[in-house]
Design an enzyme around this catalytic site. Structure first.
Site, short mmCIF file in Angstrom:
data_model
loop_
_atom_site.label_atom_id
_atom_site.label_comp_id
_atom_site.label_asym_id
_atom_site.label_seq_id
_atom_site.Cartn_x
_atom_site.Cartn_y
_atom_site.Cartn_z
N HIS A 135 0.80 -1.23 0.00
CA HIS A 135 0.00 0.00 0.00
C HIS A 135 0.83 1.28 0.00
O HIS A 135 0.54 2.23 0.74
CB HIS A 135 -0.98 -0.02 1.18
CG HIS A 135 -2.05 -1.06 1.06
ND1 HIS A 135 -2.52 -1.52 -0.14
CD2 HIS A 135 -2.75 -1.75 2.02
CE1 HIS A 135 -3.45 -2.43 0.07
NE2 HIS A 135 -3.60 -2.59 1.36
N HIS A 206 -9.50 2.19 0.52
CA HIS A 206 -9.47 1.02 1.40
C HIS A 206 -10.57 1.07 2.47
O HIS A 206 -10.30 0.88 3.65
CB HIS A 206 -8.08 0.91 2.05
CG HIS A 206 -7.69 -0.47 2.45
ND1 HIS A 206 -8.43 -1.23 3.32
CD2 HIS A 206 -6.63 -1.23 2.09
CE1 HIS A 206 -7.83 -2.39 3.49
NE2 HIS A 206 -6.74 -2.43 2.76
N GLU A 342 -11.43 -3.50 -2.90
CA GLU A 342 -10.46 -2.50 -3.36
C GLU A 342 -10.30 -2.63 -4.87
O GLU A 342 -9.69 -3.58 -5.35
CB GLU A 342 -9.12 -2.73 -2.66
CG GLU A 342 -9.20 -2.68 -1.15
CD GLU A 342 -8.11 -3.51 -0.47
OE1 GLU A 342 -6.93 -3.27 -0.71
OE2 GLU A 342 -8.47 -4.42 0.31
C1 GLA Z 1 -5.15 -5.21 1.99
C2 GLA Z 1 -4.32 -6.40 1.96
C3 GLA Z 1 -4.52 -7.19 3.21
C4 GLA Z 1 -4.23 -6.34 4.41
C5 GLA Z 1 -5.05 -5.09 4.37
C6 GLA Z 1 -4.68 -4.17 5.49
O1 GLA Z 1 -6.45 -5.51 1.81
O2 GLA Z 1 -4.55 -7.20 0.83
O3 GLA Z 1 -3.67 -8.31 3.22
O4 GLA Z 1 -2.88 -6.01 4.42
O5 GLA Z 1 -4.88 -4.43 3.15
O6 GLA Z 1 -4.72 -4.78 6.74
#
Ligand code: GLA
Length: 377
Positions: A135, A206, A342
């Site tokens: 991210h 997110h 997402e």
């Molecule tokens: C995304 C990732 C997950 C996790 C979340 C945050 O969705 O794919 O594995 O890291 O972000 O907790």
């Protein structure tokens, strides 16, 4: 493969960002939200549509802090996990869960925090247990203070200039994200970006949804449809292997709506690796904003969420890292008490030439749109 980053003239791109004065009109719903860790004042904006839907967004990380929509009895209620103060977002472990945030420069994972672009190897922070970049790195877009370009009753336009080299990524990247509400309870997110050097980007939001309300327990009884014939299977580090596997015959087949919890504990390696669903689905209708990419139905509240996107993929994540240690609006955020959808390009795309490209070049304008539409049944 069809290139999904469209190119238009650099002149148009410049005009998007050199608009001069910051317009701050007609948003009576602006209130102080505290100070960022760097000491900047941040604000909370309330957007409303003509039918009572209300969305709150802070310019700290461009985060959606609440979305209020009616249930089947027309009672308004929040459907996302969030906090009513800045400290909620910056305290650990909540800070590592990206609640409601805009994600960039690269949403999802980059294996080993490296990628090659134009023959050069780039290193970005390995902020996921020292293994992958997740991210956008240690200080991704989720923790940046965004400039407010325009705020109105039903829209908010945010801008962030990510300087060349930030978190190891090349190029000055100008990013504009516009949130807007329509009168059919749709929350639309338009992402636009330009660069002055070759770079890679992957942008998403997110938000964690629980259609019965934040803090109301498990989402495993909600039903989901995902319009995807394939997904990108992962290794033990949740990095795509590069394969585009068929969902057919697996617990990842959501082409017909299924209860989320019905197969989540099944004996299927992909679910064990991710401790649930945490996978990128390859959408059947990339680029088609009229196709329902995913649809969630909550039998309890009667609320329905439909996701529309121009992006080629969607990460379906069942909150497997939530463990009850975070307390936010509505109560305690327990294991699998929310889901994320997402919309994105595929994880680790720069390291997989068979995935749609995430490269952005000077003179091109990246644009994507996602709509989260709420209704009841
Ligand atoms: C995304 C990732 C997950 C996790 C979340 C945050 O969705 O794919 O594995 O890291 O972000 O907790």
């Amino acid at each position: 493969m069809k290139r999904l980053l469209s190119a238009v003239s650099a002149v148009y791109a410049m005009s998007l960002f050199n608009t001069g004065a910051i317009a701050q009109s007609a948003n009576d719903g602006k209130e102080p939200f505290g100070k960022s860790p760097g000491g900047k004042e941040v604000f909370l904006y309330t957007l409303r549509n003509g039918s009572g839907m209300q969305v709150k967004i802070t310019n700290f990380g461009g985060r959606i802090t609440s979305i209020e929509v009616p249930d089947r009895d027309k009672n308004m209620g929040d459907v996302v996990l969030g906090f009513d103060s800045m400290s909620g977002y910056t305290a650990k472990p909540a800070a590592n869960a990206y609640f409601g945030a805009l994600i960039g420069r690269y949403a999802n994972r980059l294996a080993g925090g490296t990628f090659i672009l134009d023959g050069q190897t780039y290193h970005v922070p390995t902020n996921e247990n020292g293994k992958n970049s997740l991210h956008g790195g240690t200080h991704g877009f989720d923790s940046r203070v965004w400039d407010v370009k325009q705020a109105s009753t039903n829209s908010l336009e945010l801008h962030y200039l990510s300087p060349n080299g930030e978190e190891g990524f090349p190029g000055d990247l100008n990013v504009t994200v516009r949130y807007s509400l329509d009168d059919r309870d749709g929350l639309r997110i338009d992402y636009t970006a330009t660069t002055d050097k070759d770079t890679v980007i992957n942008l998403t939001n997110h938000s964690y949804f629980n259609l019965s309300g934040p803090g109301s327990g498990s989402i495993l009884n909600e039903n989901i449809m995902i319009d995807a014939r394939r997904y990108t299977p992962v290794n033990a580090n949740l990095i795509p292997t590069g394969a585009l596997d068929e969902v057919s015959g697996t617990p990842l087949d959501f082409r017909a709506a299924k209860q989320i919890g019905s197969r989540i504990s099944g004996n299927f390696e992909q679910l064990k690796l991710a401790n649930g669903y945490d996978h990128n689905f390859v959408l059947n209708h990339p680029g088609d904003l009229s196709a329902v990419a995913a649809r969630v139905e909550d039998p309890k509240s009667g609320r329905v969420l439909e996701v529309f996107t121009t992006q080629p993929g969607i990460q379906f994540y069942t909150g497997n890292f939530l463990n009850g240690s975070v307390h936010g609006i509505g109560g305690t955020y327990t294991f699998r008490s929310a889901l994320c959808l997402e919309t994105q390009h595929f994880p680790d795309s720069p390291n997989h030439t068979n995935f749609p490209t995430t490269e952005l070049h000077p003179g091109q304008v990246f644009h994507s749109t996602t709509i989260y539409r709420f209704s009841t049944k």
